[in-house]
Design an enzyme around this catalytic site. Structure first.
Site, PDB file in Angstrom:
ATOM      1  N   LYS A  89      46.438  39.343  61.685  1.00 30.22           N
ATOM      2  CA  LYS A  89      48.249  39.428  62.547  1.00 30.22           C
ATOM      3  C   LYS A  89      49.296  38.780  61.103  1.00 30.22           C
ATOM      4  CE  LYS A  89      47.998  39.971  67.418  1.00 30.22           C
ATOM      5  NZ  LYS A  89      46.718  39.193  68.109  1.00 30.22           N
TER       6      LYS A  89
ATOM      7  N   HIS B 256      54.701  31.034  65.524  1.00 34.03           N
ATOM      8  CA  HIS B 256      52.834  29.568  64.892  1.00 34.03           C
ATOM      9  C   HIS B 256      54.072  29.101  63.943  1.00 34.03           C
ATOM     10  CE1 HIS B 256      50.280  32.880  66.204  1.00 34.03           C
ATOM     11  NE2 HIS B 256      49.155  31.534  66.495  1.00 34.03           N
TER      12      HIS B 256
ATOM     13  N   HIS C 205      54.060  35.157  62.391  1.00 31.58           N
ATOM     14  CA  HIS C 205      55.962  35.083  62.228  1.00 31.58           C
ATOM     15  C   HIS C 205      56.013  33.801  63.183  1.00 31.58           C
ATOM     16  CE1 HIS C 205      54.395  35.281  66.516  1.00 31.58           C
ATOM     17  NE2 HIS C 205      52.998  36.292  66.621  1.00 31.58           N
TER      18      HIS C 205
HETATM   19  N1  ARG Z   1      45.113  31.597  68.124  1.00 25.74           N
HETATM   20  C1  ARG Z   1      45.356  30.919  68.972  1.00 25.74           C
HETATM   21  C2  ARG Z   1      47.028  31.794  69.623  1.00 25.74           C
HETATM   22  O1  ARG Z   1      47.043  32.184  68.700  1.00 25.74           O
HETATM   23  C3  ARG Z   1      45.617  29.558  69.482  1.00 25.74           C
HETATM   24  C4  ARG Z   1      44.647  28.639  68.941  1.00 25.74           C
HETATM   25  C5  ARG Z   1      44.968  27.646  69.395  1.00 25.74           C
HETATM   26  N2  ARG Z   1      42.900  26.753  69.261  1.00 25.74           N
HETATM   27  C6  ARG Z   1      42.456  26.346  70.088  1.00 25.74           C
HETATM   28  N3  ARG Z   1      41.319  25.419  69.735  1.00 25.74           N
HETATM   29  N4  ARG Z   1      42.709  27.116  71.040  1.00 25.74           N
HETATM   30  O2  ARG Z   1      47.308  31.822  70.312  1.00 25.74           O
END
Ligand code: ARG
Length: 568
Positions: A130, A136, A133
């Protein structure tokens, strides 16, 4: 901080005199505050803590202490409503403060609060295949700042990018790639090409549902570590990370670990066994769950009916891994507020498993970002890619710089620092939980509460010092007794407390605010006083103040993740 210590010593002596029969077991220095309003003094000592030991009301204590204070060369004191307020002799205050700061200017605001302790800071945690964007941006910028703040407070920090790199979508993507893709197009098109393949897969699967099975089969091959599947999967990851690293580079963001969800795939078995052994696992519609009814939460899903692990399962495995690997004293997750329930659930499961360190895990949540008044969404709203945003920021900054400082030498370099800084500043301007609406005009305004404004003040200090050149007159601190200089000094003294509070509350905006206030106060001083004066001793004092401000602004900017341009 010697000046604070001197005031604390004064109170201690006054207390001995006022209450000779009572030994007071308090840390006077730690209790001393810098009041927000200078009318309440340069320092204030709240007497409430002594009330119990002395069996007296705080106002009486304040009065008795006040009468016993006897240090006219240092300060005068006043008792107001339970507070003992200290007004420092202004010239002394200036001398002491500046000599404290200039003894080690780069370290002003640092502390050893965290020495011997480890903080895991997880942030950014982007998803593979992805594009990076705007959604994040906050986690990346807040996390980077917190890491720097914790480092500065003496902690050992471990920065972690918990990559989203596990799930059937990766099987589908590989399947699509095998059917319609080729290596060169993906190399060239990068993440966009992977997205195209994925979208096509989902479209075609509508008419050819058997594709779904193929996609699942490819994911199974990833799970089983099949060499071909793994090779493509790793390559997809590399391509995504290459894009992300460009953004991280521009932002000055680094990670100690990129262990993401896939890293924990083979560590979930142990979690499941342990949950079962501890009697926490229950079956529900074929799935395995941990019931959290007693805690007013929906159940935490551990295994799907087909035996596949879930997001929470991998997070539980990750938390245990981090504890066992890094022995953290605190473990932060910089993740959007929307995932609040997820974190509360799996923290609770850790607690139920008997891990008392579960309380050391903290979800550091933040609000939503919108762009020029429009909500962001990958589905139907606007999508703003971070690299586009940062490029635009640099272009716009370059336009402004060309207009404002046509003679500046390294315009592109400064435009990068200013443009990127403006975005970072806008992200860290308010407390985390507040939603952010990003507007170009606001972020890149050179006056007001903006990144460029603070950076400009930093450059201004540098320019004053360059113009002054070599000076070796002895400073006359009477030149810093005016209200404007004193306001600057007070903010300098407060700065370490602000950084400390930012660390305790995991709120970088406290540093943003401190550095902005300092810039404003210095500019006010700059407009109302001649710094380079015929009186060399006065000039020397004002230059010392300028040096201290310059250094503290640089530190503050660094702590929020911004660069400080020497000239603008
Ligand atoms: N990759 C996930 C997202 O973009 C966030 C991860 C957050 N961290 C975790 N340990 N769950 O929504």
């Amino acid at each position: 901080m010697e000046i604070k210590a001197a005031i604390a010593q004064t109170i201690l002596e006054a207390a001995k005199k006022a209450f000779p029969d009572c030994t007071l077991d308090v840390d006077f220095e730690a209790l001393l505050e810098v009041p927000p309003d200078s009318k309440m003094g340069d320092f204030a000592f709240p007497c409430f803590r002594l009330s119990k030991a002395l069996r007296m009301g705080p106002p009486v204590i304040a009065q008795k202490l006040c009468a016993a204070v006897d240090k006219p060369e240092l300060c005068r004191s006043e008792a107001v409503n339970g507070y003992l307020n200290f007004f420092l002799n202004r010239a002394n205050f200036a001398r002491e403060t500046l000599s404290n700061i200039l003894a080690a200017p780069d370290r002003w605001g640092s502390s050893d609060d965290g020495v011997g302790k480890t903080a895991c800071v997880e942030y950014s945690s982007i998803n593979i295949a992805k594009r990076f964007h705007l959604g994040h941006l906050s986690t990346t910028v807040i996390g980077n700042s917190l890491k720097r703040i914790y480092d500065f407070q003496g902690w050992n920090t471990v920065s972690i990018n918990h990559l989203g790199d596990w799930g059937t979508q990766f099987g589908k993507m590989i399947c699509a790639y095998k059917l319609w893709g080729d290596r060169e197009t993906v190399e060239k098109g990068g993440v966009d090409e992977m997205t195209r393949l994925y979208v096509r897969f989902n479209q075609e699967a509508k008419d050819h549902p058997e594709l779904e099975d193929e996609g699942r089969a490819w994911f199974k091959r990833i799970e089983d570590g099949d060499p071909e599947a793994m090779e493509i999967f790793r390559w997809f990851k590399d391509v995504t990370l290459k894009d992300a690293l460009r953004v991280y580079d521009v932002l000055g963001v680094h990670f100690d670990s990129y262990a993401g969800e896939s890293f924990y795939a083979d560590k979930t078995g142990r979690v499941v066994d342990e949950l079962r052994a501890k009697g926490l696992l229950e079956e529900s519609d074929g799935a395995q769950i941990v019931d959290l009814k007693d805690y007013n939460m929906p159940p935490c899903l551990i295994l799907k009916s087909d035996g596949a692990t879930l997001y929470a399962t991998r997070d539980i495995a990750a938390a245990i891994y981090r504890k066992e690997t890094y022995h953290f004293d605190t473990s932060l997750y910089i993740v959007a507020y929307q995932q609040d329930l997820h974190f509360r659930q799996f923290f609770k499961v850790l607690e139920l498993m008997g891990y008392d360190w579960a309380s050391q895990c903290k979800h550091v949540a933040f609000g939503m970002v919108s762009y020029e008044g429009e909500a962001l969404s990958t589905r139907n709203g606007v999508v703003v890619y971070l690299d586009d945003l940062l490029n635009r920021a640099q272009e716009k900054a370059l336009e402004i710089i060309r207009e404002k400082s046509p003679n500046l030498e390294n315009k592109e370099e400064v435009a990068r620092q200013v443009g990127v800084g403006a975005v970072v500043y806008a992200t860290l301007q308010n407390n985390r939980i507040k939603d952010i609406d990003f507007w170009w005009d606001r972020a890149l305004n050179f006056d007001g509460d903006t990144g460029p404004y603070v950076q400009y003040t930093y450059a201004r200090c540098g320019s004053v010092l360059r113009k002054a050149g070599e000076q070796n007159a002895e400073a006359d601190y009477d030149a810093l007794t005016d209200d404007e200089a004193q306001a600057v000094l007070r903010l300098l003294v407060r700065f370490p407390e602000e950084v400390r509070s930012a660390c305790r509350a995991n709120e970088p905006y406290m540093v943003t605010r401190a550095v902005t206030e300092l810039a404003k106060a210095y500019n006010k001083f700059y407009y109302e006083h001649r710094i380079l004066d015929e009186n060399v001793a006065a000039t020397a004092a004002r230059l010392e103040l300028t040096k201290a401000v310059r250094s503290v602004i640089k530190t503050g900017l660094y702590l929020i993740g911004m660069e400080a341009p020497e000239r603008m």
